[in-house]
Design a protein around this motif. Structure first.
Motif, PDB file in Angstrom:
ATOM      1  N   LEU A 123       0.828  -1.207   0.000  1.00  0.00           N
ATOM      2  CA  LEU A 123       0.000   0.000   0.000  1.00  0.00           C
ATOM      3  C   LEU A 123       0.869   1.267   0.000  1.00  0.00           C
ATOM      4  O   LEU A 123       0.579   2.224  -0.723  1.00  0.00           O
ATOM      5  N   GLY A 124       1.944   1.235   0.791  1.00  0.00           N
ATOM      6  CA  GLY A 124       2.810   2.404   0.905  1.00  0.00           C
ATOM      7  C   GLY A 124       3.568   2.684  -0.380  1.00  0.00           C
ATOM      8  O   GLY A 124       3.710   3.835  -0.782  1.00  0.00           O
ATOM      9  N   ILE A 138       4.193   6.063  -5.132  1.00  0.00           N
ATOM     10  CA  ILE A 138       4.248   6.239  -6.591  1.00  0.00           C
ATOM     11  C   ILE A 138       3.134   7.182  -7.042  1.00  0.00           C
ATOM     12  O   ILE A 138       3.356   8.118  -7.808  1.00  0.00           O
ATOM     13  N   GLY A 139       1.930   6.947  -6.515  1.00  0.00           N
ATOM     14  CA  GLY A 139       0.803   7.808  -6.881  1.00  0.00           C
ATOM     15  C   GLY A 139       1.036   9.247  -6.462  1.00  0.00           C
ATOM     16  O   GLY A 139       0.806  10.180  -7.229  1.00  0.00           O
ATOM     17  N   HIS A 148      -0.528  12.881 -20.485  1.00  0.00           N
ATOM     18  CA  HIS A 148      -1.035  11.556 -20.805  1.00  0.00           C
ATOM     19  C   HIS A 148      -0.197  10.504 -20.094  1.00  0.00           C
ATOM     20  O   HIS A 148      -0.705   9.485 -19.641  1.00  0.00           O
ATOM     21  N   VAL A 149       1.125  10.790 -19.959  1.00  0.00           N
ATOM     22  CA  VAL A 149       1.980   9.843 -19.261  1.00  0.00           C
ATOM     23  C   VAL A 149       1.715   9.892 -17.762  1.00  0.00           C
ATOM     24  O   VAL A 149       1.658   8.877 -17.097  1.00  0.00           O
ATOM     25  N   LYS A 150       1.547  11.120 -17.226  1.00  0.00           N
ATOM     26  CA  LYS A 150       1.531  11.259 -15.776  1.00  0.00           C
ATOM     27  C   LYS A 150       0.163  10.981 -15.153  1.00  0.00           C
ATOM     28  O   LYS A 150       0.092  10.389 -14.099  1.00  0.00           O
ATOM     29  N   GLU A 151      -0.905  11.432 -15.801  1.00  0.00           N
ATOM     30  CA  GLU A 151      -2.231  11.379 -15.193  1.00  0.00           C
ATOM     31  C   GLU A 151      -2.585  10.047 -14.548  1.00  0.00           C
ATOM     32  O   GLU A 151      -2.906  10.019 -13.367  1.00  0.00           O
ATOM     33  N   PRO A 152      -2.515   8.930 -15.281  1.00  0.00           N
ATOM     34  CA  PRO A 152      -3.070   7.692 -14.730  1.00  0.00           C
ATOM     35  C   PRO A 152      -2.331   7.222 -13.480  1.00  0.00           C
ATOM     36  O   PRO A 152      -2.913   6.499 -12.685  1.00  0.00           O
ATOM     37  N   ARG A 153      -1.084   7.642 -13.325  1.00  0.00           N
ATOM     38  CA  ARG A 153      -0.317   7.178 -12.161  1.00  0.00           C
ATOM     39  C   ARG A 153      -0.905   7.684 -10.851  1.00  0.00           C
ATOM     40  O   ARG A 153      -0.669   7.117  -9.806  1.00  0.00           O
ATOM     41  N   LYS A 154      -1.634   8.811 -10.952  1.00  0.00           N
ATOM     42  CA  LYS A 154      -2.211   9.401  -9.745  1.00  0.00           C
ATOM     43  C   LYS A 154      -3.098   8.416  -8.989  1.00  0.00           C
ATOM     44  O   LYS A 154      -3.125   8.422  -7.772  1.00  0.00           O
ATOM     45  N   ILE A 155      -3.800   7.571  -9.740  1.00  0.00           N
ATOM     46  CA  ILE A 155      -4.789   6.708  -9.074  1.00  0.00           C
ATOM     47  C   ILE A 155      -4.138   5.761  -8.077  1.00  0.00           C
ATOM     48  O   ILE A 155      -4.793   5.280  -7.167  1.00  0.00           O
ATOM     49  N   PHE A 156      -2.827   5.537  -8.206  1.00  0.00           N
ATOM     50  CA  PHE A 156      -2.138   4.680  -7.233  1.00  0.00           C
ATOM     51  C   PHE A 156      -2.216   5.237  -5.825  1.00  0.00           C
ATOM     52  O   PHE A 156      -2.073   4.513  -4.839  1.00  0.00           O
ATOM     53  N   ILE A 180      -4.788   6.586  -4.484  1.00  0.00           N
ATOM     54  CA  ILE A 180      -6.143   6.545  -3.911  1.00  0.00           C
ATOM     55  C   ILE A 180      -6.279   5.568  -2.733  1.00  0.00           C
ATOM     56  O   ILE A 180      -6.742   5.972  -1.669  1.00  0.00           O
ATOM     57  N   PRO A 181      -5.832   4.301  -2.877  1.00  0.00           N
ATOM     58  CA  PRO A 181      -5.994   3.402  -1.726  1.00  0.00           C
ATOM     59  C   PRO A 181      -5.291   3.930  -0.478  1.00  0.00           C
ATOM     60  O   PRO A 181      -5.840   3.871   0.622  1.00  0.00           O
ATOM     61  N   TYR A 182      -4.100   4.485  -0.687  1.00  0.00           N
ATOM     62  CA  TYR A 182      -3.361   5.029   0.442  1.00  0.00           C
ATOM     63  C   TYR A 182      -4.115   6.203   1.064  1.00  0.00           C
ATOM     64  O   TYR A 182      -4.226   6.313   2.286  1.00  0.00           O
TER      65      TYR A 182
END
Lengths: 293, 281
Positions: free
Chosen positions: A107-108, A113-114, B20-28, B30-32
């Motif tokens: 998770l971390g 990364i996000g 386009h490269v950066k946007e989707p990585r943001k969703i990582f 969310i769980p955190y």
């Protein structure tokens, strides 16, 4: 002739001065190192004391009843309830640490990364929230989790215990991965994408290998914190069913008793031996790696 | 004209591409983020809610009153004072002992490899409750009974437990010490005392500050060590929270937690003031 004499004279002077300086530095070094070694000796005294008395069969530590390995035999015999309790607690400690550390690492790492790609403001908010459990007192976090579960009408269970340990360890994974992400060359990742790598491919082949050291140290710190934890464990451990104990809570429960089970000494000795062996193996591994590089 | 248009076009393509490269990585994240809100931020807000309500969930100030009115104030203040006292004493002693150790460990003249540093960290891997019990027994062996000398025993236990946490931040700052400045001071005729207070100490203030917070904060709330080594006679805030938890009085416990949060906030502010001072120089 005369100037030569003068030269040797000054040379001698300089030499004697240098020697004095050297001697001074040497005595300084000896005092310093003596101090450090005395402090180390004091630091290890309680553990060594336990280990020493694991080799005698007396109820009270400090009383030498002759050499015996009874405490070791008892530790590995199922006839003694205390031995079973110690091993159950040890197993609980280990698997709780492993599961919570793995989950925290996963998770971390994803979180870090996000966060790396978030806008500055949101990233700052994330960073602030990440700092809360690090700065906050453990007991306040523990109480807040108990209140959360009470608020939701849930009893504390294995689930709350794992969550508790994740709260404890997760921020340390994030703050260990973050600097590695910042050091990473962003153009490498983009180059991989330009050269036709899929997103997943770029992530796993370019980004992850770069941040592996951060992930590993985050995991190690999580394990250390989780294995040693008392406060969060005692608050969030299962309240129903039979007594659930980790080493910390089990040993703390023994404090009010007059005598400790002698198996505890041999157990500590074995754990200490294990840690020393792991430490030496790790150092050798590091030295070899250093030589190769 | 056409040139600037081409440049414009290119930058817009580039920016679109990088988006386009950066946007989707943001969703990582969310769980955190969900975890942070659900298990860290929301529970702390709940503490405030619980402190101001009774068991039925109605607004009340009784929880505060039970600690500060009807003669309870003195015992509550005593707990807070004791916590601050134990924490301050432990921190000061830890720093006095850890400072020279860290200096020697970070100095390559004394310590060529990191083995000594590892040796100081190794005891941390033994469960701290076991270490505390061992400390208690060895103190009894040398005649320091925890019933007779609760304060001495508790402080020794605290220092013993938190020393590695004090050494490490100090060691890390001392590794970065500018040695030429120290040598220059000595060569220019400063005596060793002056060298120490005028060059070494100012350069290590960030380390002292972070070592202090690393020691001060946990000491205030850790009740296991004082429980074991003072025979439960020294009562810290942490102990109060635990006993309220044991009695299922979460509402009163929340008030203690708020006191704790205020103390933490204060020490964070103090830490920031000190590190800012350093930064401004």
């Amino acid at each position: 002739m005369k100037s030569n004499e003068k030269n040797t004279l000054t040379e001698e002077k300089v030499n004697s001065l240098l020697k004095r300086k050297e001697r001074l530095a040497k005595s300084k070094k000896i005092t310093g190192l003596t101090f450090v070694w005395i402090m180390l000796l004091i630091m290890y005294l309680p553990i060594m004391y336990l280990i020493l008395f694991s080799f005698t069969e007396s109820k009270i530590i400090g009383q030498w009843n002759g050499f015996s390995i009874a405490s070791y035999i008892r530790l590995f015999s199922t006839k003694y309830p205390d031995s079973i309790k110690i091993w159950t607690a040890a197993w609980n400690t280990l698997w709780i640490a492993l599961v919570s550390s793995l989950l925290s690492t996963l998770l971390g790492t994803c979180g870090a990364i996000g966060m790396h790609f978030l806008s500055k403001k949101i990233k700052a908010a994330f960073n602030l929230a990440t700092q809360i459990p690090i700065v906050n007192a453990e007991i306040v976090m523990a109480l807040s989790l108990v209140i959360l579960f009470a608020f939701l009408g849930l009893r504390t269970s294995i689930f709350s215990l794992i969550i508790g340990h994740m709260v404890l360890t997760l921020p340390f994974v994030v703050i260990n991965v973050q600097p590695k992400l910042e050091q990473m060359d962003p153009s490498l990742y983009e180059a991989a994408m330009d050269l036709g790598a899929t997103r997943a491919g770029a992530l796993f082949k370019v980004m992850i290998p770069d941040i592996v050291p951060g992930i590993l140290s985050g995991f190690m710190i999580s394990m250390t914190l989780s294995l040693d934890d008392y406060v969060i464990t005692s608050f969030t451990k299962p309240s129903t069913g039979e007594d659930f104990h980790t080493i910390s809570t089990y040993v703390n429960g023994l404090l009010s008793k007059a005598t400790l089970p002698i198996q505890l000494r041999s157990f500590t000795a074995i754990i200490f031996g294990l840690i020393v062996v792991l430490m030496i193996a790790y150092s050798i591994f590091n030295i070899r790696k250093g030589k190769k590089a | 004209m056409s040139n600037s248009k081409v440049v414009d076009n290119m930058t817009s393509i580039a920016s679109r591409r990088s988006n386009h490269v950066k946007e989707p990585r943001k969703i990582f994240s969310i769980p955190y983020g969900v975890f942070l809100v659900l298990f860290i931020i929301f529970p702390i807000l709940l503490i405030f809610f619980y402190a101001f309500t009774n068991k039925e969930g109605n607004f009340t100030l009784d929880n505060f009153k039970s600690l500060f009115v009807n003669g309870q104030a003195s015992s509550t203040l005593k707990v807070i004072g004791t916590s601050l006292g134990v924490a301050a004493l432990t921190t000061v002693i830890c720093i006095i002992i850890a400072y020279p150790i860290a200096y020697i460990l970070a100095n390559s003249k004394f310590n060529k490899n990191k083995v000594l540093v590892y040796l100081f960290l190794l005891p941390m891997w033994i469960n701290f409750v076991i270490r505390t019990i061992a400390t208690k027994q060895i103190l009894e062996f040398i005649g320091l009974d925890s019933k007779m000398y609760p304060w001495i025993c508790s402080i020794i236990g605290m220092v013993y437990n938190y020393l590695p946490f004090t050494i490490l931040p100090l060691y890390n700052t001392m590794l970065k010490l500018d040695k030429s400045q120290i040598e220059a001071a000595a060569d220019l005729g400063a005596n060793p005392v002056h060298v120490f207070f005028k060059t070494i100490v100012p350069m290590t203030i960030p380390g002292i500050v972070s070592a202090s917070t690393m020691t001060f904060m946990p000491t205030m709330s850790s009740y296991v060590i004082t429980d074991a080594l003072s025979n439960r006679t020294i009562q810290l805030i942490g102990k109060q929270i635990e006993s309220k938890f044991m009695l299922d009085q979460l509402n009163v416990g929340s008030v203690y937690a708020i006191i704790m949060l205020i103390l933490i906030g204060a020490s964070v502010i103090i830490e920031n003031i000190f590190s800012e001072k350093k930064g401004a120089r």
